[in-house]
Motif scaffolding. Sequence first.
Motif, PDB file in Angstrom:
ATOM      1  N   GLY A 177       0.802  -1.228   0.000  1.00 17.74           N
ATOM      2  CA  GLY A 177       0.000   0.000   0.000  1.00 17.74           C
ATOM      3  C   GLY A 177       0.831   1.273   0.000  1.00 17.74           C
ATOM      4  N   LEU A 178       1.832   1.372   0.892  1.00 19.38           N
ATOM      5  CA  LEU A 178       2.637   2.601   0.968  1.00 19.38           C
ATOM      6  C   LEU A 178       3.553   2.749  -0.257  1.00 19.38           C
ATOM      7  CD1 LEU A 178       3.579   2.904   4.758  1.00 19.38           C
ATOM      8  CD2 LEU A 178       1.933   4.257   3.461  1.00 19.38           C
ATOM      9  N   ALA A 179       4.009   1.584  -0.797  1.00 16.78           N
ATOM     10  CA  ALA A 179       4.845   1.655  -2.016  1.00 16.78           C
ATOM     11  C   ALA A 179       4.033   2.275  -3.147  1.00 16.78           C
ATOM     12  CB  ALA A 179       5.317   0.261  -2.400  1.00 16.78           C
ATOM     13  N   ILE A 180       2.740   1.868  -3.201  1.00 14.54           N
ATOM     14  CA  ILE A 180       1.859   2.434  -4.242  1.00 14.54           C
ATOM     15  C   ILE A 180       1.662   3.935  -3.995  1.00 14.54           C
ATOM     16  CG2 ILE A 180      -0.528   2.389  -5.105  1.00 14.54           C
ATOM     17  CD1 ILE A 180      -0.427  -0.695  -4.635  1.00 14.54           C
ATOM     18  N   VAL A 181       1.446   4.306  -2.705  1.00 15.19           N
ATOM     19  CA  VAL A 181       1.270   5.732  -2.354  1.00 15.19           C
ATOM     20  C   VAL A 181       2.483   6.547  -2.833  1.00 15.19           C
ATOM     21  CG1 VAL A 181       1.241   7.341  -0.404  1.00 15.19           C
ATOM     22  CG2 VAL A 181      -0.306   5.379  -0.417  1.00 15.19           C
ATOM     23  N   LYS A 182       3.648   6.023  -2.514  1.00 15.57           N
ATOM     24  CA  LYS A 182       4.888   6.742  -2.863  1.00 15.57           C
ATOM     25  C   LYS A 182       5.007   6.934  -4.385  1.00 15.57           C
ATOM     26  CE  LYS A 182       9.896   6.253  -2.211  1.00 15.57           C
ATOM     27  NZ  LYS A 182      10.383   7.569  -1.878  1.00 15.57           N
ATOM     28  N   ARG A 183       4.731   5.864  -5.127  1.00 12.44           N
ATOM     29  CA  ARG A 183       4.834   5.966  -6.600  1.00 12.44           C
ATOM     30  C   ARG A 183       3.855   7.009  -7.143  1.00 12.44           C
ATOM     31  NH1 ARG A 183       8.188   3.270  -5.207  1.00 12.44           N
ATOM     32  NH2 ARG A 183       9.145   1.391  -6.076  1.00 12.44           N
ATOM     33  N   ILE A 184       2.611   6.967  -6.611  1.00 11.70           N
ATOM     34  CA  ILE A 184       1.602   7.917  -7.127  1.00 11.70           C
ATOM     35  C   ILE A 184       2.008   9.357  -6.818  1.00 11.70           C
ATOM     36  CG2 ILE A 184      -0.789   8.717  -6.886  1.00 11.70           C
ATOM     37  CD1 ILE A 184      -1.592   5.766  -6.437  1.00 11.70           C
ATOM     38  N   VAL A 185       2.434   9.585  -5.568  1.00  6.17           N
ATOM     39  CA  VAL A 185       2.799  10.954  -5.169  1.00  6.17           C
ATOM     40  C   VAL A 185       3.985  11.450  -5.992  1.00  6.17           C
ATOM     41  CG1 VAL A 185       3.692  12.364  -3.270  1.00  6.17           C
ATOM     42  CG2 VAL A 185       1.841  10.750  -2.854  1.00  6.17           C
ATOM     43  N   GLU A 186       4.961  10.563  -6.171  1.00  2.00           N
ATOM     44  CA  GLU A 186       6.150  10.994  -6.932  1.00  2.00           C
ATOM     45  C   GLU A 186       5.826  11.214  -8.409  1.00  2.00           C
ATOM     46  OE1 GLU A 186       9.321   8.336  -5.852  1.00  2.00           O
ATOM     47  OE2 GLU A 186       9.666   9.433  -3.987  1.00  2.00           O
ATOM     48  N   ALA A 187       4.865  10.425  -8.931  1.00  2.49           N
ATOM     49  CA  ALA A 187       4.461  10.644 -10.323  1.00  2.49           C
ATOM     50  C   ALA A 187       3.821  12.026 -10.480  1.00  2.49           C
ATOM     51  CB  ALA A 187       3.493   9.561 -10.765  1.00  2.49           C
ATOM     52  N   HIS A 188       3.251  12.553  -9.395  1.00  2.00           N
ATOM     53  CA  HIS A 188       2.694  13.922  -9.400  1.00  2.00           C
ATOM     54  C   HIS A 188       3.743  14.947  -9.000  1.00  2.00           C
ATOM     55  CE1 HIS A 188      -1.250  11.836  -9.378  1.00  2.00           C
ATOM     56  NE2 HIS A 188      -1.702  12.960  -9.918  1.00  2.00           N
ATOM     57  N   ARG A 189       5.020  14.504  -8.945  1.00  4.66           N
ATOM     58  CA  ARG A 189       6.159  15.348  -8.542  1.00  4.66           C
ATOM     59  C   ARG A 189       6.025  15.847  -7.106  1.00  4.66           C
ATOM     60  NH1 ARG A 189       7.793  18.656 -13.981  1.00  4.66           N
ATOM     61  NH2 ARG A 189       7.554  16.890 -15.368  1.00  4.66           N
ATOM     62  N   GLY A 190       5.350  15.063  -6.290  1.00  2.00           N
ATOM     63  CA  GLY A 190       5.180  15.441  -4.887  1.00  2.00           C
ATOM     64  C   GLY A 190       6.096  14.623  -3.979  1.00  2.00           C
ATOM     65  N   ARG A 191       5.912  14.796  -2.676  1.00  2.00           N
ATOM     66  CA  ARG A 191       6.732  14.069  -1.696  1.00  2.00           C
ATOM     67  C   ARG A 191       5.811  13.453  -0.633  1.00  2.00           C
ATOM     68  NH1 ARG A 191       9.597  14.909  -5.018  1.00  2.00           N
ATOM     69  NH2 ARG A 191      11.619  15.939  -5.155  1.00  2.00           N
ATOM     70  N   VAL A 192       6.244  12.294  -0.081  1.00  4.33           N
ATOM     71  CA  VAL A 192       5.493  11.688   1.020  1.00  4.33           C
ATOM     72  C   VAL A 192       6.484  11.158   2.046  1.00  4.33           C
ATOM     73  CG1 VAL A 192       5.268   9.480  -0.231  1.00  4.33           C
ATOM     74  CG2 VAL A 192       3.737   9.974   1.678  1.00  4.33           C
ATOM     75  N   TRP A 193       6.175  11.326   3.289  1.00  3.66           N
ATOM     76  CA  TRP A 193       7.026  10.780   4.337  1.00  3.66           C
ATOM     77  C   TRP A 193       6.202  10.552   5.611  1.00  3.66           C
ATOM     78  CZ3 TRP A 193       7.097  15.879   2.897  1.00  3.66           C
ATOM     79  CH2 TRP A 193       6.876  16.837   3.898  1.00  3.66           C
ATOM     80  N   ALA A 194       6.803   9.807   6.520  1.00  3.77           N
ATOM     81  CA  ALA A 194       6.071   9.504   7.762  1.00  3.77           C
ATOM     82  C   ALA A 194       6.883   9.979   8.966  1.00  3.77           C
ATOM     83  CB  ALA A 194       5.838   8.013   7.855  1.00  3.77           C
ATOM     84  N   GLN A 195       6.158  10.411   9.998  1.00  5.44           N
ATOM     85  CA  GLN A 195       6.790  10.766  11.279  1.00  5.44           C
ATOM     86  C   GLN A 195       6.005   9.995  12.346  1.00  5.44           C
ATOM     87  OE1 GLN A 195       5.898  14.778  10.135  1.00  5.44           O
ATOM     88  NE2 GLN A 195       7.847  15.486  10.987  1.00  5.44           N
ATOM     89  N   SER A 196       6.729   9.444  13.274  1.00  2.00           N
ATOM     90  CA  SER A 196       5.982   8.639  14.260  1.00  2.00           C
ATOM     91  C   SER A 196       6.639   8.646  15.638  1.00  2.00           C
ATOM     92  CB  SER A 196       5.872   7.204  13.741  1.00  2.00           C
ATOM     93  OG  SER A 196       5.136   6.433  14.656  1.00  2.00           O
ATOM     94  N   GLU A 197       5.763   8.728  16.608  1.00  2.00           N
ATOM     95  CA  GLU A 197       6.180   8.548  18.007  1.00  2.00           C
ATOM     96  C   GLU A 197       5.413   7.309  18.458  1.00  2.00           C
ATOM     97  OE1 GLU A 197       6.190  11.433  21.646  1.00  2.00           O
ATOM     98  OE2 GLU A 197       5.997  12.595  19.770  1.00  2.00           O
TER      99      GLU A 197
END
Length: 687
Positions: free
Chosen positions: A645-665
């Motif tokens: 799921g997240l690999a797909i998210v990353k590909r889609i966002v990058e195809a739109h020239r965007g960025r995705v990342w996660a922050q977690s506590e």
Amino acid sequence: MTRLGIAWVAVAALLLAAGARADVSRAKASGEPSRLRIGGPLEMAPFAYLDQSGVYTGFSVDLLQSVGQQLGIENVFFYPALPAESLRALAEGEIDCIHSVRYTPELAQKFIFAAFYLESPSLIFVIQERYDLASLQDLLGKRVAVLEDDPAYGVLKRIRQVQLVPVKDIARGFFLLRNGGVDAYVGERLTTMRFLGESNLSGQVKTVGTEVARSRFGVLVRTDEQDLARRLAKGFADVERSGIRERIFNQWFGEKIQPQPPLSRRVLRWVFIFVGGSLLVAMIVLGWNLLLQRELALKAIAIEKAQLDKTIAEEKSRFEAIVQSMTEGLMLVDPQGRIAYLNARGAQYLGRRVEDLLGHPLGVLNEHLLAVAADREVLARKLEYAQQYPSNPLVIEYSAVTTRRQEIRLKLFPVRDRQGEYAGRGLLIEDVTHEREVERLKAEFVSIASHELRTPMTSILGFSELMLTQELPRPLNQRYTEQIHKEAERLTRILNDMLDLSYLESGEGVLEIKQVHFGELINEVVESFQAQLKDRRELKISLAPDTGVLWADRDKLSQVLWNLLSNADKYSPPGKPVGLEVARREQPEPEWNLSRDETALIFPALELRVIDFGQGIPPDHLSLIFTPFHRVETAVHTIRGTGLGLAIVKRIVEAHRGRVWAQSEPGVRTVFTVLLPLRSRAGSQEG
Ligand code: ADP
């Protein structure tokens, strides 16, 4: 002749008659005459004549005075008379000699010409306007006046066709000429010129043709006066030698009575001057022209050369720009094995400066390559082979270990000139680390994917086999069937996700970009997401009013939203809320650590945050959860998932020239942030 002149002649004649005989005898007695009695013409200007004041003067008179002085004779007397009278006086010893006597063979027989002191041609004189008369030839059939005693008379007489008109003096001849009585006058040059000058006729008359005859004038003595003849000859020679004669000549026949050159000759002279001048000017112009042409040609060559230089410089700089922009290193080695060219990227790969390698043998490079190679022996063998066969194309790959590990590919190829002759060797240096990594990841993906697929497949196969081979009680049969169905569902999910992922991997072109109203999209996704939520989890949505529209693939964006929301739901305990925040961003937050280039590319952007308060993600997994099939172990057994799921998210966002990342506590809060550029691909901006 003037009255005074005539009176003078009368007196002279008396004197001649009275005293001449006594003088001669006296002279004879003393041997050497201390006086000289000279007879001569009365009127033969400018040789001898009576001037305005009655003085007997002229060229011959002055000359004989000088000759007398030269010979040391104290008294020189002149006895001008008519020619016949003079000859009689000479024959009878009344005078010693006669001057200005024109040579005739008859006179030369009877007397002695002691010396000749002047020569003069007889010329043809015609009226200026007579253009039909230009030579002796033209006088045929014409009436011609001529002095009887002129040698020309004899010449013309022999030409029958010429109608001779004998005249006694020049004046008569020109009277006839001017009144049309004759067509031409032929006469001795000097006397005629003198006459013309004196009577102001020079401008009306011209001479034509060449001389008709030539007269010689001299001094006549009796034949028994050999001694006197010799002395006079000597005297004339002395006068000639000392330059006295020339001075006297110039005095009498200077400019004033120089012959007028015939018109034709004058015209000819001017023609010559004109033609000569024109030729000179033409030559100067021609020379100048040639010089200019040469100058122009040189200039043209210079311009051509400058243009050629410019073209070459442009070509060179274009070539340089291309070669320097290459991501590969490029090196050229000359036939002698020395490095002739190296671009900046090549130097960078080799960790050396361009100037340190240029001109050096290729061996220097080999040493450097071997020094950083992971497997030196293998590389050394390959390089040796390359050196042995320089004209063979060859590809060498090796791992270099410097500050990091790099996979390097060397492509060696022979360089040939236009004639196909070997001109050296080219070398392309490429960093293929990324390529190799991708290949490795692909291989890994295939192996993981097959493993992931095998798990449900094994279950399906196992349960179905049990059902086929054994007579199972109904409840068990039911359980096994449910199990098979569940695993088949899982299999389908994995296959669907894998298909999505591979489709996205194939490139940016798979997106269907349209104008998307983001607010509407959120509402749509949230609505259907809420419908499938099992418990009543609170969904906190914060949607900024200025999100507007953006250019994006609508379905793919809803997939991003759906995946993130379902993860937040999956990995947080029931009852905990899930947050969704959407805002417009002009600038990035400093802690996002975006480069200047990335900032320019992405902003202004749409910021999307999905927040949950679940188990969270350990820090060492934060960067890995976006790679396919990666799952945090704690989740694997309890929560269903494919890890795609997240690999797909990353590909889609990058195809739109965007960025995705996660922050977690972990255990507190997990935030997934997505940035999507609001600028369309065409460069327009939608707000
Ligand atoms: P999956 O199908 O396993 O959810 P994903 O690619 O969506 O696959 O997620 C990869 C992994 O990242 C998950 O298996 C999980 O360990 C972790 N993960 C994803 N989202 C969250 C979240 N909101 N909270 C905690 N862990 C998460």
